[in-house]
Design an enzyme around this catalytic site. Structure first.
Site, mmCIF file in Angstrom:
data_model
loop_
_atom_site.group_PDB
_atom_site.id
_atom_site.type_symbol
_atom_site.label_atom_id
_atom_site.label_comp_id
_atom_site.label_asym_id
_atom_site.label_seq_id
_atom_site.Cartn_x
_atom_site.Cartn_y
_atom_site.Cartn_z
ATOM 1 N N ARG A 65 -25.123 13.611 -47.497
ATOM 2 C CA ARG A 65 -25.451 15.040 -47.522
ATOM 3 C C ARG A 65 -24.358 15.875 -48.181
ATOM 4 O O ARG A 65 -24.617 16.995 -48.616
ATOM 5 C CB ARG A 65 -25.789 15.538 -46.109
ATOM 6 C CG ARG A 65 -27.139 15.009 -45.621
ATOM 7 C CD ARG A 65 -27.454 15.535 -44.235
ATOM 8 N NE ARG A 65 -26.469 15.139 -43.248
ATOM 9 C CZ ARG A 65 -26.485 13.998 -42.585
ATOM 10 N NH1 ARG A 65 -27.458 13.129 -42.804
ATOM 11 N NH2 ARG A 65 -25.545 13.709 -41.708
ATOM 12 N N GLU A 102 -16.272 6.110 -32.653
ATOM 13 C CA GLU A 102 -16.320 6.025 -31.186
ATOM 14 C C GLU A 102 -16.578 4.570 -30.758
ATOM 15 O O GLU A 102 -15.934 4.046 -29.868
ATOM 16 C CB GLU A 102 -17.432 6.947 -30.687
ATOM 17 C CG GLU A 102 -17.314 7.275 -29.226
ATOM 18 C CD GLU A 102 -18.438 8.184 -28.779
ATOM 19 O OE1 GLU A 102 -19.099 8.800 -29.646
ATOM 20 O OE2 GLU A 102 -18.665 8.265 -27.556
HETATM 21 P P1 AMP Z 1 -17.279 13.652 -38.095
HETATM 22 O O1 AMP Z 1 -16.612 12.508 -38.807
HETATM 23 O O2 AMP Z 1 -17.350 13.477 -36.612
HETATM 24 O O3 AMP Z 1 -16.664 14.991 -38.495
HETATM 25 O O4 AMP Z 1 -18.804 13.663 -38.547
HETATM 26 C C1 AMP Z 1 -19.145 14.203 -39.732
HETATM 27 C C2 AMP Z 1 -20.255 13.445 -40.405
HETATM 28 O O5 AMP Z 1 -21.291 13.072 -39.507
HETATM 29 C C3 AMP Z 1 -20.892 14.318 -41.467
HETATM 30 O O6 AMP Z 1 -21.158 13.521 -42.595
HETATM 31 C C4 AMP Z 1 -22.152 14.841 -40.810
HETATM 32 O O7 AMP Z 1 -23.195 14.865 -41.730
HETATM 33 C C5 AMP Z 1 -22.446 13.880 -39.671
HETATM 34 N N1 AMP Z 1 -22.679 14.542 -38.381
HETATM 35 C C6 AMP Z 1 -21.901 14.419 -37.263
HETATM 36 N N2 AMP Z 1 -22.390 15.123 -36.240
HETATM 37 C C7 AMP Z 1 -23.500 15.742 -36.688
HETATM 38 C C8 AMP Z 1 -24.449 16.651 -36.104
HETATM 39 N N3 AMP Z 1 -24.365 17.059 -34.829
HETATM 40 N N4 AMP Z 1 -25.446 17.099 -36.894
HETATM 41 C C9 AMP Z 1 -25.554 16.716 -38.176
HETATM 42 N N5 AMP Z 1 -24.700 15.862 -38.781
HETATM 43 C C10 AMP Z 1 -23.678 15.368 -38.056
#
Ligand code: AMP
Length: 179
Positions: A65, A102
């Site tokens: 995305r 996680e």
């Molecule tokens: P993080 O590494 O935890 O910051 O997760 C970011 C990645 O996971 C991004 O590529 C987001 O598209 C996806 N992502 C994580 N949590 C969500 C959420 N609640 N809604 C949509 N996409 C998420």
């Protein structure tokens, strides 16, 4: 960055919450309804592009995305776009970075000639949650001698404090809307 309240309201009312996806307890912020609205998509790209520091040479988008707005944003600014992908997807020689999730681990890759010394890179993704993915992308970029001069997101889940692990690369961490 000062995003107009009209744009914030439009993004807010267009994004869809999907409960319990991909697993129970997660509220997934689904940005796909934005893509059905060309006018709103263009406004987002203009806003992201106008907030790029002048010295930016590359936007690096995180699969998948992060490609949707990242590449048009780079084109709008007449600068290069870099693909950061999951392991095994890129055809040429790659550099990779493995990071902990996680449960288990993940690995991302970038072409070896994507960035190099002297390049000033903005990392872009649709959403900032814990920051682990953007941190891994920053490790990839800096491993090639390029500089991370900031991060840009459409949505930030500020209650997860993902920003905290990114400030070691840059304090320039911008998102259009925050929850
Ligand atoms: P993080 O590494 O935890 O910051 O997760 C970011 C990645 O996971 C991004 O590529 C987001 O598209 C996806 N992502 C994580 N949590 C969500 C959420 N609640 N809604 C949509 N996409 C998420």
């Amino acid at each position: 960055m000062k995003v107009s309240q009209i744009l914030i309201d439009k993004i807010n009312s267009t994004i869809r919450d999907v409960h319990d996806f991909p697993k129970e307890g997660i509220v997934f912020k689904d940005i796909t309804p934005i893509l059905k609205d060309a006018k709103l998509s263009k406004e987002i790209i203009k806003e992201l592009s106008s907030n790029l520091p002048k010295e930016t040479t590359h936007v690096a988008g995180i699969e998948s995305r992060g490609f949707l707005f990242g590449f048009p944003c780079a084109m709008e600014s007449d600068i290069s776009f870099v693909l950061i992908r999951k392991k095994g997807k890129l055809p040429y020689k790659t550099v990779s970075y493995k990071y902990d999730l996680e449960y288990g681990s993940a690995e991302i890759e970038m072409h070896i000639d994507a960035v190099g010394p002297g390049d000033k890179v903005i990392i872009h993704d649709d959403l900032l949650a814990t920051g682990g993915t953007a941190e891994a992308a920053a490790e990839l970029i800096t491993s090639q001698g390029a500089e991370v001069i900031g991060f840009s997101f459409v949505v930030e889940l500020s209650f997860l404090s993902g920003k905290n692990i990114l400030t070691k690369y840059s304090n320039n961490i911008e998102s259009l809307i925050k929850f």
